[in-house]
Design an enzyme around this catalytic site. Sequence first.
Site, PDB file in Angstrom:
ATOM      1  N   MET A  78      41.376   2.062  50.532  1.00 16.78           N
ATOM      2  CA  MET A  78      40.560   2.753  51.595  1.00 16.78           C
ATOM      3  C   MET A  78      39.356   2.666  50.997  1.00 16.78           C
ATOM      4  O   MET A  78      38.676   2.735  50.017  1.00 16.78           O
ATOM      5  CB  MET A  78      41.221   4.045  51.284  1.00 16.78           C
ATOM      6  CG  MET A  78      40.458   5.195  52.166  1.00 16.78           C
ATOM      7  SD  MET A  78      40.716   4.984  54.022  1.00 16.78           S
ATOM      8  CE  MET A  78      39.014   5.335  54.420  1.00 16.78           C
ATOM      9  N   GLU A  79      38.435   2.438  52.228  1.00 16.27           N
ATOM     10  CA  GLU A  79      37.056   2.064  52.337  1.00 16.27           C
ATOM     11  C   GLU A  79      35.838   3.255  51.992  1.00 16.27           C
ATOM     12  O   GLU A  79      34.931   3.030  52.399  1.00 16.27           O
ATOM     13  CB  GLU A  79      36.645   1.375  53.643  1.00 16.27           C
ATOM     14  CG  GLU A  79      36.642   2.269  54.769  1.00 16.27           C
ATOM     15  CD  GLU A  79      37.888   2.293  55.550  1.00 16.27           C
ATOM     16  OE1 GLU A  79      38.989   1.930  54.994  1.00 16.27           O
ATOM     17  OE2 GLU A  79      37.667   2.485  56.692  1.00 16.27           O
ATOM     18  N   GLU A 113      37.569  -4.089  52.534  1.00 15.90           N
ATOM     19  CA  GLU A 113      36.983  -2.768  52.366  1.00 15.90           C
ATOM     20  C   GLU A 113      35.622  -3.040  52.347  1.00 15.90           C
ATOM     21  O   GLU A 113      34.757  -1.883  52.751  1.00 15.90           O
ATOM     22  CB  GLU A 113      37.519  -2.189  50.889  1.00 15.90           C
ATOM     23  CG  GLU A 113      38.985  -2.283  50.972  1.00 15.90           C
ATOM     24  CD  GLU A 113      39.651  -1.550  51.959  1.00 15.90           C
ATOM     25  OE1 GLU A 113      39.228  -0.726  52.792  1.00 15.90           O
ATOM     26  OE2 GLU A 113      40.768  -2.151  52.651  1.00 15.90           O
TER      27      GLU A 113
HETATM   28 ZN   LIG Z   1      40.624  -1.302  57.095  1.00 10.57          ZN
END
Ligand SMILES: [Zn+2]
Length: 698
Positions: A78-79, A113
């Site tokens: 998750m970024e 990411e």
């Molecule tokens: Zn993505």
Amino acid sequence: MSTYLVAFVICNFSSVTAQTKRGITVSVFAPAHQINQTDHALQATVKILDFYEEYLQIPYPLPKIDLVAIPDFEAGAMENWGLVTFRETSLLYEAQTGDLRTKAWISLVIAHELAHQWFGNLVTMEWWNDLWLNEGFASYLEYLAIDHLEPSWCVGEQLLLGSVYKALEKDAFLTSHSISLPVSNTMQIRERFNIISYSKGSSILRMLHSYLADGVFMDGIRLYLRQHSYGVVEQNDLWEALSEAHRRRGSVENISALMDSWVRQQGYPVVSVKIEGNRVHLRQDSFTVPPQDNTNSLWLIPFTFYSCSSPISYSHLMSRREEVIDLPSDVSWIKANVNSSGFYRVRYDRATLGALATQLYWGPDIFSPADRASLIDDTFHLASQGSVGYSEAFDLSLFLREEEEFLPISAFLGHMTNMVAKFSFSKKPCITRMLKEHLWTMLGRLVEAQHWEDEGLLSTQNRRVKLLSLATELRYLPAEQDAVRLFHFWMAKDGNHPLPRTLRPLVFRVGVRRGGEAEWNFLLQKYRESFSSTDRVAMLAALCHTQNQRNITWLLREAMQNEVIKTQDLSVIVSQLAHHPRTNELAWSFLQSNWDELLTKFSLGSSYLCGMVTAITSQFQSQKKYDEVFHFFITQKRLGHLFLVDHSLEMIWVNMWWLQVHTNAVQSWLQKTYPKTFSAYPHCKKEHSSGFMLTLKF
Ligand SMILES: [Zn+2]
Ligand SMILES: *[C@@H]1O[C@H](CO)[C@@H](O)[C@H](O)[C@H]1NC(C)=O
Ligand SMILES: *[C@@H]1O[C@H](CO)[C@@H](O)[C@H](O)[C@H]1NC(C)=O
Ligand SMILES: *[C@@H]1O[C@H](CO)[C@@H](O)[C@H](O)[C@H]1NC(C)=O
Ligand SMILES: *[C@@H]1O[C@H](CO)[C@@H](O)[C@H](O)[C@H]1NC(C)=O
């Protein structure tokens, strides 16, 4: 900054730190006992960040970026802005057992990411209907970045196999949807995190990139990011920036009009090619399985091709239903959609397909590996749709007897294993047997040439894994014996005997499948002890291949407990079980009896849940199973509005339809080609294609 990008992590992890060229602090956090697995991620992050700053010409705006390995994590990563969270397998690289494939995977996830730090974080979609602006870009730029940084990995191959072909396959279903689609609740938003937003999104960006000059694409996305930094966007903002970049170079093109046909419509076209002398007739239709003849969709198609008389590739923007291209001289074939850069399929008239098959057989090198692969992929999909005969598809595949390249081999293997699964799930041992013989006739020579080692480029290693896996699936004795011997060496040395790294998962799997209680228990022990998350996934997957049902049930229960086996790894177990008729049933009952508990762990609409369910249901192919799925999800659980339910039912229906329509054609080609097997194998005397009637309407 959007709220969904805020994260806090509280932990007692250790960290390692490095600086980028511009002095941004990069840190990777992991539990102390795994901190010596963070080297690769740290180095990769520095290089990737430098690359993006250079390529996008916008500095990363924060003074630091942290990457954290989270021990239990539903997604891949998750970024969050400046604090990116990962599943352990997407970040940690254990040097003693890790292979090049894992390294490449980790690099790609990080590149994905980090791309989000610009596409998504700096410039955010206004609403979730344009989620693909985030995910499509990140999924495309990850390949662009890694291809630049590690050209020898040829990650473009993964992009084709893992994204473009997969998206083409999924987008042919009626239950697919357009990339851009209104969403109004969280469940629908979750459902958008799917192959269409990610893979179709990245495929159409790739198409646009190859259609525009390289510099235009780059200038356009730089402009887009500069114009909308710290703001929100919708897709027109992107098209306008790209059009503007185009204008600055003196070309006029309405990118919005071009891309709207790909973004706002479901599905994609198949271009039918018919050659008469020097005239090439083109016609576009929507591609679905089975075919629908009532669609009016039209696309603006960057149609590229070369011909038998000129290796230079031409580009023609096709906008109408039917068009004609005049060539300077007569040709016997053209190869269209060069290197699968466009998101469409190509169907050739009979004579042209024959000429292509002949060329493939006698002089395949005139086509790039990607073109050979797409000829296989398109032709088998067209056969499955019914617009090309299976005998033509199989005839075309005969060139593989001499093939060496990973891409065409993988495309072919994908179709064959799919068919083998269909026929073995529907209990047709005779056809299954002959299909395996065809596989062996095409690839046996290459299989025999493989060694249990890690030599070669990534592509060679990927090919080796596929071929040796195939060998053990086909019960090719020398390969099985090698694997079992390696497993036993490894076991005798208490897990310290070095195994070929890329082949560890296979050695574990065959060791369990051919072994008994001792092998299973030993592997379970090593699973408990191992510090390498990647290795643990390989071991867990292998443990599912035991003949002992009680042990399988134990694995499933443990995954629900989240102690010995993490719940995040339940999908590893389910996807292994789904592939064999005997264990598929077990997984299906498990899923039904634990459904309510599963919903406390995974949310409705999540791709995790969808992936597990469809892994199982995609194998179903009988009215009975259709009814079971319908009854369970719709009647009992009242979940008829879920995508995974609609999609499951459609897949089952298509499987039933496929078996009814195509079994005879597949069988007769095989029977004609392998008459000895047919007459020697007892099952073949009894087996006829089943004549069940389809009464369902989907
Ligand atoms: Zn993505
Ligand atoms: C990494 O650290 C673990 C735990 O301290 C240790 O067991 C392992 O041998 C180390 N691995 C390497 C390659 O040094
Ligand atoms: C480009 O195409 C879009 C959609 O087809 C249209 O709405 C827009 O007016 C066009 N823009 C220009 C500058 O022609
Ligand atoms: C297609 O891919 C090959 C590499 O496999 C490359 O050499 C060739 O230039 C590509 N063709 C086009 C038109 O991009
Ligand atoms: C696996 O199966 C064997 C044989 O039935 C049994 O003895 C053993 O206890 C099982 N192990 C687990 C963990 O379920």
